[in-house]
Design a protein around this motif. Structure first.
Motif: not given
Ligand code: NAG
Ligand code: NAG
Ligand code: NAG
Ligand code: NAG
Ligand code: NAG
Ligand code: NAG
Ligand code: NAG
Ligand code: NAG
Ligand code: NAG
Length: 428
Positions: A334, A339, A345, A371, A377
């Motif tokens: 991530s 985001t 995202p 997630k 993710m």
């Protein structure tokens, strides 16, 4: 197992039942114009369920929301043991059995409770195939039964909090199919007379149209609305204006192409995207699968292009792929994925192009990515391993915070894509 003593086949006597139901409207001084049921997301299975009540305000039964199942089905042995249900099993050949189009007849009621207090000699039952995550491809034996149920309605435009549905017809099964007792049954929203939309339509003269809005959170609830309820979305946004419509006959949606960041995914047989003459192909929507399932070659090519667009040199984002996390194959750190409040995202946008380019279903990060934890993710798509006909089965995660409007009379589906982009959400 019930012993099948004789079988019947009778012409449908639907009108008998219809007139019973219309008689019940008179019991309401003002019949509701619509009903809104809350829908919760289960915190371990991630599936969505709603409730019906045995009495106004008491004894809720949790029912898994299933877009295609043909009736409301309740695990009667368990609910009966908890003293949650009083009901009448229907006699073979009765208007109720005909309404449910059930012609199997049993002399007794199987091994469980029904025999003692509820069983009547010669009761009708169905053995319908149930294709489901929990039930597998099994035959579900259930008795056609009626009971008075109450629905807790959250329609703000109506003063009635509990709406009684007298003599509601459902399938009463004496087996415990749901491990761990996660729900008490299934709320079938399919297109048949005994499914929920149709029984509500008959009782209250609603049109056979309903809207579904699933919450992405296990802490706040989404909803299903029937009839002309006031839908609980941001009143400042006219969401109806943004709905696109596509044919939805037999729960199948035809897709013409799939795009990732506006680039057409190729490398697979595009004919798989629409239904062919033998009933194979196309896309369906399933609320009982947590994630979208794709046929192998579609899956491979979609995930490959997604991967290239997200991590390739030209993406210039420095996003790195990390180890797979079951059931997902494509997982990413991530760290370099931004985001955005109204998109989730920021990852390549996936478009399912339906009739034409103007009518496409957009899957943005909030619906494509799952997630796992703060660091990781995953792309929330899985390979198809079952023998179902369709090539793509959109799962619950991909329709959360999307408004879906099913019109069973015109076989049309209205869809919004992510409501987050319109500054609203399903959770209330
Ligand atoms: C899920 O909900 C149940 C009941 O509210 C609670 O006992 C359980 O701890 C929750 N589990 C998780 C993983 O949040
Ligand atoms: C069950 O049958 C009895 C006797 O006919 C009737 O009085 C009762 O209202 C029925 N209950 C339901 C829930 O249909
Ligand atoms: C049912 O609804 C239709 C169309 O909305 C209306 O024309 C009809 O009068 C209604 N019937 C009853 C019994 O209320
Ligand atoms: C919302 O949009 C639809 C479709 O464009 C329109 O028919 C309807 O009148 C609008 N509703 C309001 C309250 O503006
Ligand atoms: C339909 O698709 C299935 C599975 O891809 C294939 O086996 C079958 O031959 C196709 N039928 C026709 C008529 O194209
Ligand atoms: C799926 O395919 C089988 C075999 O061709 C066919 O009998 C069935 O009707 C198809 N199902 C649907 C929903 O079209
Ligand atoms: C990507 O990583 C390289 C090498 O670590 C670095 O020079 C570059 O600035 C990074 N680019 C972005 C957009 O973070
Ligand atoms: C798509 O929308 C554009 C702009 O609204 C319109 O000009 C075009 O005719 C539409 N195309 C189709 C195939 O409907
Ligand atoms: C780019 C890519 O992954 N193409 C694949 C598309 O799917 C077919 C069938 O599985 C593969 O042969 C291609 O390599």
């Amino acid at each position: 197992m019930a012993s099948i003593t004789y079988t019947y086949s009778l012409p449908s006597l639907l009108f008998v039942f219809v007139s019973l139901h219309y008689a019940s409207i008179a019991a309401y001084s003002i019949p509701p114009k619509g009903i809104i049921l809350r829908v919760a997301k289960h915190n371990s299975t991630l599936l969505h369920y709603t409730q019906i009540h045995r009495e106004a305000g008491y004894s809720p039964l949790d029912l898994l929301v299933d877009l295609t199942y043909k009736s409301v089905y309740v695990e009667c042995a368990r609910t009966y043991n908890r003293n949650l249900l009083t009901f009448n099993i229907s006699r073979c050949g009765s208007p109720e059995c005909q309404f449910a189009n059930v012609d199997l007849c049993s002399e007794d009621c199987g091994p469980h409770v029904f025999r003692t207090e509820h069983c009547i000699k010669y009761s009708c039952f169905s053995a319908s195939p149930f294709h489901d995550l929990y039930l597998g491809n099994t035959f579900l034996l259930g008795w056609i039964t009626e009971a008075n149920f109450y629905f807790q309605s959250h329609d703000k435009s109506s003063s009635q909090k509990f709406v009684e549905i007298p003599r509601f017809i459902f399938t009463c099964a004496d087996d415990d199919y749901f491990p761990g007792g996660i729900v008490d049954g299934v709320a079938g929203l399919g297109k048949s007379p005994e499914a929920l939309p149709s029984q509500l339509a008959q009782t209250f003269n609603f049109s056979r149209k309903f809207s579904l809005c699933l919450s992405s959170s296990t802490k706040s609830k989404g909803w299903i609305s029937f009839g002309d309820a006031k839908i609980p979305l941001n009143p400042k946004v006219n969401v109806t204006k943004y709905l696109k419509y596509t044919p939805f006959a037999n729960s199948i949606i035809g897709v013409t192409s799939i795009e990732v960041n506006g680039k057409t995914v190729d490398g697979f047989n595009q004919e798989l995207l629409s239904i062919n003459d033998s009933g194979f192909g196309g896309m369906t929507i399933s609320t009982t699968k947590p994630y979208t399932i794709m046929e192998e070659s579609i899956y491979k090519n979609v995930t490959a292009l997604f991967m290239k667009e997200l991590t390739g040199n030209r993406a210039k984002k420095n996003v790195t792929r990390v180890a797979s996390v079951e059931p997902f194959e494509f997982c990413y750190s991530s760290k370099n994925i931004k985001t955005k409040k109204n998109l989730g995202p920021v990852v390549p946008q996936i478009d399912l192009v339906l009739q034409n380019k103007n009518i496409s279903w957009t899957i943005s990060g909030a619906n494509s990515m799952v997630k796992i934890d703060k660091q990781v993710m995953c792309l929330g798509f899985v390979r198809k391993t079952d023998g179902n006909n369709w090539s793509i089965e959109i799962g619950a995660h991909q329709i959360e915070d999307n408004l879906l409007q099913f019109d069973q009379d015109s076989s049309q589906l209205g869809f919004s894509s992510s409501l987050l982009a319109l500054n609203t959400a399903c959770a209330k």
